[in-house]
Design a protein around this motif. Structure first.
Motif, PDB file in Angstrom:
ATOM      1  N   ALA A  23       6.982  -3.473 -12.234  1.00 26.69           N
ATOM      2  CA  ALA A  23       6.247  -2.500 -11.420  1.00 26.69           C
ATOM      3  C   ALA A  23       5.823  -1.289 -12.249  1.00 26.69           C
ATOM      4  CB  ALA A  23       7.096  -2.057 -10.231  1.00 26.69           C
ATOM      5  N   SER A  24       6.606  -0.917 -13.240  1.00 30.86           N
ATOM      6  CA  SER A  24       6.247   0.243 -14.063  1.00 30.86           C
ATOM      7  C   SER A  24       5.037  -0.031 -14.957  1.00 30.86           C
ATOM      8  CB  SER A  24       7.439   0.697 -14.911  1.00 30.86           C
ATOM      9  OG  SER A  24       7.840  -0.322 -15.792  1.00 30.86           O
ATOM     10  N   LEU A  66      -3.013  -5.232  -4.494  1.00 27.87           N
ATOM     11  CA  LEU A  66      -3.082  -3.972  -5.244  1.00 27.87           C
ATOM     12  C   LEU A  66      -4.508  -3.465  -5.417  1.00 27.87           C
ATOM     13  CD1 LEU A  66      -0.424  -4.751  -8.002  1.00 27.87           C
ATOM     14  CD2 LEU A  66      -0.094  -3.580  -5.814  1.00 27.87           C
ATOM     15  N   ASP A  67      -5.474  -4.218  -4.894  1.00 26.34           N
ATOM     16  CA  ASP A  67      -6.886  -3.863  -4.965  1.00 26.34           C
ATOM     17  C   ASP A  67      -7.337  -3.646  -6.416  1.00 26.34           C
ATOM     18  OD1 ASP A  67      -9.370  -3.484  -3.757  1.00 26.34           O
ATOM     19  OD2 ASP A  67      -9.102  -1.305  -3.632  1.00 26.34           O
ATOM     20  N   LEU A  68      -7.010  -4.616  -7.253  1.00 28.97           N
ATOM     21  CA  LEU A  68      -7.411  -4.592  -8.656  1.00 28.97           C
ATOM     22  C   LEU A  68      -8.413  -5.710  -8.902  1.00 28.97           C
ATOM     23  CD1 LEU A  68      -3.874  -4.147 -10.239  1.00 28.97           C
ATOM     24  CD2 LEU A  68      -5.642  -2.399 -10.034  1.00 28.97           C
ATOM     25  N   GLU A  88      -0.431   0.824  -9.497  1.00 28.15           N
ATOM     26  CA  GLU A  88      -0.583   0.624  -8.050  1.00 28.15           C
ATOM     27  C   GLU A  88       0.624  -0.073  -7.403  1.00 28.15           C
ATOM     28  OE1 GLU A  88      -4.511   0.921 -10.027  1.00 28.15           O
ATOM     29  OE2 GLU A  88      -2.737  -0.272 -10.398  1.00 28.15           O
ATOM     30  N   TRP A  89       1.537  -0.589  -8.195  1.00 32.39           N
ATOM     31  CA  TRP A  89       2.680  -1.353  -7.695  1.00 32.39           C
ATOM     32  C   TRP A  89       3.829  -0.400  -7.369  1.00 32.39           C
ATOM     33  CZ3 TRP A  89       5.035  -6.060 -10.784  1.00 32.39           C
ATOM     34  CH2 TRP A  89       5.988  -6.702 -10.000  1.00 32.39           C
ATOM     35  N   ASP A  90       3.807   0.147  -6.154  1.00 30.43           N
ATOM     36  CA  ASP A  90       4.868   1.043  -5.707  1.00 30.43           C
ATOM     37  C   ASP A  90       5.736   0.328  -4.673  1.00 30.43           C
ATOM     38  OD1 ASP A  90       3.297   1.009  -3.403  1.00 30.43           O
ATOM     39  OD2 ASP A  90       2.537   3.039  -3.682  1.00 30.43           O
ATOM     40  N   GLN A 141       4.361  -5.442   0.585  1.00 31.98           N
ATOM     41  CA  GLN A 141       3.128  -6.190   0.855  1.00 31.98           C
ATOM     42  C   GLN A 141       3.022  -7.415  -0.049  1.00 31.98           C
ATOM     43  OE1 GLN A 141       0.572  -2.783   0.200  1.00 31.98           O
ATOM     44  NE2 GLN A 141       0.114  -2.647   2.395  1.00 31.98           N
ATOM     45  N   LEU A 142       3.433  -7.272  -1.294  1.00 31.09           N
ATOM     46  CA  LEU A 142       3.404  -8.402  -2.230  1.00 31.09           C
ATOM     47  C   LEU A 142       4.357  -9.507  -1.783  1.00 31.09           C
ATOM     48  CD1 LEU A 142       3.284  -6.483  -5.622  1.00 31.09           C
ATOM     49  CD2 LEU A 142       1.530  -8.051  -4.768  1.00 31.09           C
ATOM     50  N   VAL A 143       5.570  -9.135  -1.393  1.00 33.53           N
ATOM     51  CA  VAL A 143       6.555 -10.132  -0.963  1.00 33.53           C
ATOM     52  C   VAL A 143       6.041 -10.892   0.245  1.00 33.53           C
ATOM     53  CG1 VAL A 143       8.866 -10.465   0.007  1.00 33.53           C
ATOM     54  CG2 VAL A 143       8.548  -8.939  -1.951  1.00 33.53           C
ATOM     55  N   VAL A 144       5.495 -10.180   1.225  1.00 28.24           N
ATOM     56  CA  VAL A 144       4.961 -10.826   2.432  1.00 28.24           C
ATOM     57  C   VAL A 144       3.820 -11.774   2.062  1.00 28.24           C
ATOM     58  CG1 VAL A 144       3.725 -10.406   4.597  1.00 28.24           C
ATOM     59  CG2 VAL A 144       5.696  -8.990   3.995  1.00 28.24           C
ATOM     60  N   ALA A 145       2.913 -11.324   1.213  1.00 25.99           N
ATOM     61  CA  ALA A 145       1.772 -12.154   0.809  1.00 25.99           C
ATOM     62  C   ALA A 145       2.230 -13.380   0.013  1.00 25.99           C
ATOM     63  CB  ALA A 145       0.789 -11.328  -0.011  1.00 25.99           C
TER      64      ALA A 145
END
Length: 78
Positions: free
Chosen positions: A31-32, A18-20, A36-38, A44-48
């Motif tokens: 996510a809400s 999320l580049d935080l 940045e969590w769309d 991308q998060l799941v893959v990582a």
């Protein structure tokens, strides 16, 4: 795997994807809560996460996640 270890690794992953600079995830984080969590970031998060923990989630597991706590439970169960 201990919950604290999972959270430390997840915090690193979320910050990277999320580049935080800093993030403090809790069981209730959704996510809400993080702008940045769309939907793209979710993929991308799941893959990582799968790569970092060396596991695979089913589509149903991912859909069932309502918050970070659910995500952690899925990681612990594998």
């Amino acid at each position: 795997m201990e919950k604290e270890v999972i959270y430390n690794k997840l915090n690193e992953i979320f910050c990277d994807v999320l580049d935080l600079d800093d993030i403090e995830l809790t069981d209730e984080t959704t996510a809400s809560d993080i702008e940045e969590w769309d939907s793209l970031a979710q993929i991308q998060l799941v893959v990582a996460i799968e790569k970092a923990f060396g596991l695979k989630f089913t589509s149903q597991e991912i859909v069932d996640w309502k918050n970070v706590g659910d995500m952690v439970k899925s990681i612990q169960s594998k």
